[in-house]
Every structure is written in C-alpha cells, then in structure tokens.
Design a protein around this motif. Structure first.
Motif, PDB file in Angstrom:
ATOM      1  N   ILE A  28       0.821  -1.215   0.000  1.00 50.05           N
ATOM      2  CA  ILE A  28       0.000   0.000   0.000  1.00 50.05           C
ATOM      3  C   ILE A  28       0.858   1.270   0.000  1.00 50.05           C
ATOM      4  N   ARG A  29       2.164   1.147   0.218  1.00 49.00           N
ATOM      5  CA  ARG A  29       3.045   2.313   0.157  1.00 49.00           C
ATOM      6  C   ARG A  29       3.521   2.602  -1.263  1.00 49.00           C
ATOM      7  N   ASP A  30       3.180   1.724  -2.213  1.00 44.50           N
ATOM      8  CA  ASP A  30       3.545   1.892  -3.614  1.00 44.50           C
ATOM      9  C   ASP A  30       2.505   2.804  -4.276  1.00 44.50           C
ATOM     10  N   ALA A  31       2.817   4.087  -4.349  1.00 40.58           N
ATOM     11  CA  ALA A  31       1.834   5.074  -4.807  1.00 40.58           C
ATOM     12  C   ALA A  31       1.354   4.808  -6.225  1.00 40.58           C
ATOM     13  N   GLY A  32       2.260   4.392  -7.102  1.00 41.88           N
ATOM     14  CA  GLY A  32       1.859   4.144  -8.478  1.00 41.88           C
ATOM     15  C   GLY A  32       0.869   2.998  -8.585  1.00 41.88           C
ATOM     16  N   LEU A  33       1.188   1.885  -7.939  1.00 44.82           N
ATOM     17  CA  LEU A  33       0.303   0.713  -7.972  1.00 44.82           C
ATOM     18  C   LEU A  33      -1.033   1.031  -7.310  1.00 44.82           C
ATOM     19  N   VAL A  34      -0.988   1.636  -6.139  1.00 47.12           N
ATOM     20  CA  VAL A  34      -2.227   1.931  -5.409  1.00 47.12           C
ATOM     21  C   VAL A  34      -3.084   2.927  -6.189  1.00 47.12           C
ATOM     22  N   GLY A  35      -2.456   3.883  -6.840  1.00 47.31           N
ATOM     23  CA  GLY A  35      -3.201   4.840  -7.640  1.00 47.31           C
ATOM     24  C   GLY A  35      -3.941   4.177  -8.785  1.00 47.31           C
ATOM     25  N   ARG A  36      -3.269   3.251  -9.468  1.00 48.47           N
ATOM     26  CA  ARG A  36      -3.921   2.544 -10.578  1.00 48.47           C
ATOM     27  C   ARG A  36      -5.092   1.703 -10.087  1.00 48.47           C
ATOM     28  N   LEU A  37      -4.900   1.004  -8.965  1.00 42.43           N
ATOM     29  CA  LEU A  37      -5.959   0.147  -8.455  1.00 42.43           C
ATOM     30  C   LEU A  37      -7.140   0.958  -7.944  1.00 42.43           C
ATOM     31  N   ALA A  38      -6.859   2.059  -7.262  1.00 36.44           N
ATOM     32  CA  ALA A  38      -7.954   2.885  -6.749  1.00 36.44           C
ATOM     33  C   ALA A  38      -8.832   3.397  -7.880  1.00 36.44           C
ATOM     34  N   ALA A  39      -8.220   3.762  -8.976  1.00 40.04           N
ATOM     35  CA  ALA A  39      -8.980   4.297 -10.107  1.00 40.04           C
ATOM     36  C   ALA A  39      -9.879   3.250 -10.754  1.00 40.04           C
ATOM     37  N   GLU A  40      -9.617   1.978 -10.475  1.00 40.22           N
ATOM     38  CA  GLU A  40     -10.390   0.888 -11.071  1.00 40.22           C
ATOM     39  C   GLU A  40     -11.531   0.412 -10.181  1.00 40.22           C
ATOM     40  N   HIS A  41     -11.680   0.995  -8.983  1.00 43.21           N
ATOM     41  CA  HIS A  41     -12.662   0.494  -8.024  1.00 43.21           C
ATOM     42  C   HIS A  41     -13.525   1.624  -7.474  1.00 43.21           C
ATOM     43  N   GLU A  42     -14.746   1.259  -7.115  1.00 44.37           N
ATOM     44  CA  GLU A  42     -15.659   2.244  -6.537  1.00 44.37           C
ATOM     45  C   GLU A  42     -15.464   2.391  -5.030  1.00 44.37           C
ATOM     46  N   GLU A  43     -15.055   1.310  -4.373  1.00 48.93           N
ATOM     47  CA  GLU A  43     -14.947   1.329  -2.921  1.00 48.93           C
ATOM     48  C   GLU A  43     -13.658   0.639  -2.469  1.00 48.93           C
ATOM     49  N   ILE A  44     -13.198   0.997  -1.262  1.00 46.78           N
ATOM     50  CA  ILE A  44     -12.014   0.383  -0.658  1.00 46.78           C
ATOM     51  C   ILE A  44     -12.361  -0.024   0.765  1.00 46.78           C
TER      52      ILE A  44
END
Length: 326
Positions: free
Chosen positions: A63-79
């Motif tokens: 979760i500290r990987d900003a690039g990866l987390v940013g891509r995944l967040a953009a693909e989902h409605e909720e966390i």
C-alpha cells in the motif's frame, strides 16, 4: 457491479471478509481485488475458496507503492482497508514498520482514493487507540490516548482518514473493533498461541497477574459488522464493533486449558508487557441502533469450535509457528 479493493485481504480478518463477500450468502453484485504485500502473517491459502470466483483478483503489492495503489484505486468504486502491522509486542521491539505501513501506507491509499474518485473507503481500526479505562465503555467520541507504538500508529491513521472527510468531503468510515478470535488466526496472538502451545504439550505465557480485561469478538461477527458499515454506514463516522464477552486473560486462559484438557501447571507467568493497558471496552450501541448489528456467536461455543479447528489443522499452523520464531 461494485468494484471493491480490499487491502490486506490475505490476512486473518481480511481473508474472512473476502470469503464472506464472494462466498455463499454473500451480497452479490461485487468484484473484489485483494492487494496484499504477503508479509509474515499473511496466508494466501486462506483465499483459495474464492480464487475460482469470476469476480476475484489478487495483486501482490504494497500500500506504500503510490503508483500501484493509484492505478488500483482508479479501477474500483470502494475500498476496505485492512492492511496493517498489528502485533503489539513486535511494535514494542521496533515500531518503525508500524509507522511506515500503518501511517504512511494509509496516507498513500487516501491520496489514491481521492485522486481516483473512489466513492467510499472503510478503514478498519482497533479499540487500542483509546488507551485503557477502569470502568464503563468507550463511545466513538472519546479522545484517543494510545499507549503502544502499534496503537499510536493506528490512531494516527484513523485521524488521517477522518481528516479526508473534514478537509475534502470524502466518504470515509472508520470501524474500531475489540479482540478478534477464530480459525486462520496467525499463532502469535493470544488464543491461537495458547491453543497451539497446549496442543504441542508446551507451557503458555501469561502476562503479569492475568488480570487484563478484553472484550472478545468472533471474526465472523466482525466482518458482518464491517459489511454493515460499508453498505449502510454514514460518511465521516466511526463505528464500534464489539463481541459482548469481557474476560480477564486469566479467565480466558482457564477456558483454553479446559478445552485442551490441560491444567494450571502448564501456565508460566511472565513479566508484564511494557505499557500494557489494563482494560478495553467498547460501547457498540451506535452500530446496533443505526445499522442493526448484533454479535451472533455464542462465545463458549465459538471458542470450542476454534480450538477444534486448530486441533484438526496442524498442517496449517505448524509452519507458521516456525516462521514466527525466526
């Protein structure tokens, strides 16, 4: 179809939550991506029952990987955010990883959620952020007074989450739970540590006089409470999820000894943990009143079933105990 990103979904509570979402009786209409760094306490095999589900996806990452987390967040409605370092004793030995994962990791996730337009984020926290109290029960409005490095890192992450609502208007919700137990729990926590030691013919270490009081919550009740908060909770709110069974550690030890057919000669009293909080207790009337939460598990029945699970699944926990000892 709602896309849900579950951080820490290969851990004890996170994997129970994912199996509840995608298993029989789940809510339906969801696709789930698990993001997990697979640190020492993670167990990918706990997700095997849902790996074949068309709505399941696993991503190995931090979760500290900003690039990866940013891509995944953009693909989902909720966390739903479980990912955390969580063992108090380890935080006392060295709190660095706890601050890095629990604080900086949560902030990375929050920025990704805001920039990615995530609709709602549920942050899973703990009763330990309040410190200790001699009587009564904490309400959600109590000030935070954490006493261990672990609890301090969780309190910091809670405040960061709530600040996203007050500053940016983001829909975030925080849950704080009491002590969890159940199958698949890593054997460094009290219940699985004592059970597996007793099953191996070893002594169990009881801190101090054993008078520390905790409320016990079965993991199935916990994940039901989290799902109520995800689906019906209000933005910017904190919800307590409790189990309704307060016991001293000595009382819990007596139950575990009886369940394993052992006597008090197997108990080794050890010096108390540094900064050990005496008592935790959550008032969970808010989630009961607003969302209809009630714990379903009968404590003694659920504890007996948990002991039986560890007795029948040595192949699962024996390698983990060896790993934890390193």
């Amino acid at each position: 179809m709602t896309g849900i990103l579950v951080t820490g979904g290969a851990g004890f509570i996170g994997s129970h939550y994912v199996r509840m979402l995608l298993g029989p009786g789940g809510p339906g209409g969801v696709r789930v991506t698990v993001l997990d760094a697979l640190t020492y306490a993670a167990q990918p095999a706990t997700l095997d029952p849902v790996r074949g589900h068309p709505g399941f996806r696993f991503v190995h990452g931090d979760i500290r990987d900003a690039g990866l987390v940013g891509r995944l967040a953009a693909e989902h409605e909720e966390i739903v955010h479980f990912a955390a370092e969580s063992h108090v004793d380890r935080s006392i030995a060295d709190g660095t990883a706890f601050v890095s994962t629990n604080v900086l990791g949560t902030q990375t996730l929050l920025e990704a959620a805001r920039r990615g337009g995530v609709r709602a984020l549920v942050h899973v926290s703990t009763d330990e952020v309040y410190g200790s109290l001699a009587s009564g029960s904490w309400r959600e409005t109590e000030p935070l007074r954490p006493h261990s490095p672990y609890a301090a890192s969780k309190a910091a992450s809670d405040l960061l989450v709530l600040a996203q609502h007050h500053t940016h208007g983001c829909d975030v919700r925080v849950t704080r739970c009491s002590n969890n137990f159940g199958p698949h729990q890593f054997p460094e926590k009290l219940v699985p540590l004592f059970v597996t030691n007793l099953l191996d013919g070893l002594d169990v270490p009881l801190y101090g006089d054993g008078g520390h009081v905790r409320d016990w919550l079965h993991v199935d009740d916990h994940v039901r409470g989290i799902e109520l908060v995800r689906t019906r909770g209000r933005a910017g709110e904190v919800y307590h999820i409790g189990g309704g069974t307060e016991l001293t550690n000595r009382e819990l030890t007596a139950r575990l000894l009886a369940a394993c057919g052992a006597g008090w000669e197997r108990v080794r009293h050890v010096p108390d943990r540094k900064g050990h909080d005496r008592r935790y207790s959550l008032d969970w009337s808010k989630i009961s009143r607003e969302l209809g939460y009630r714990p379903r598990a009968d404590f003694d029945t659920a504890l007996a079933e948990t002991v039986a699970w560890y007795r029948e699944h040595r192949a699962w926990w024996e390698p983990l105990k060896a790993r934890a000892a390193r």
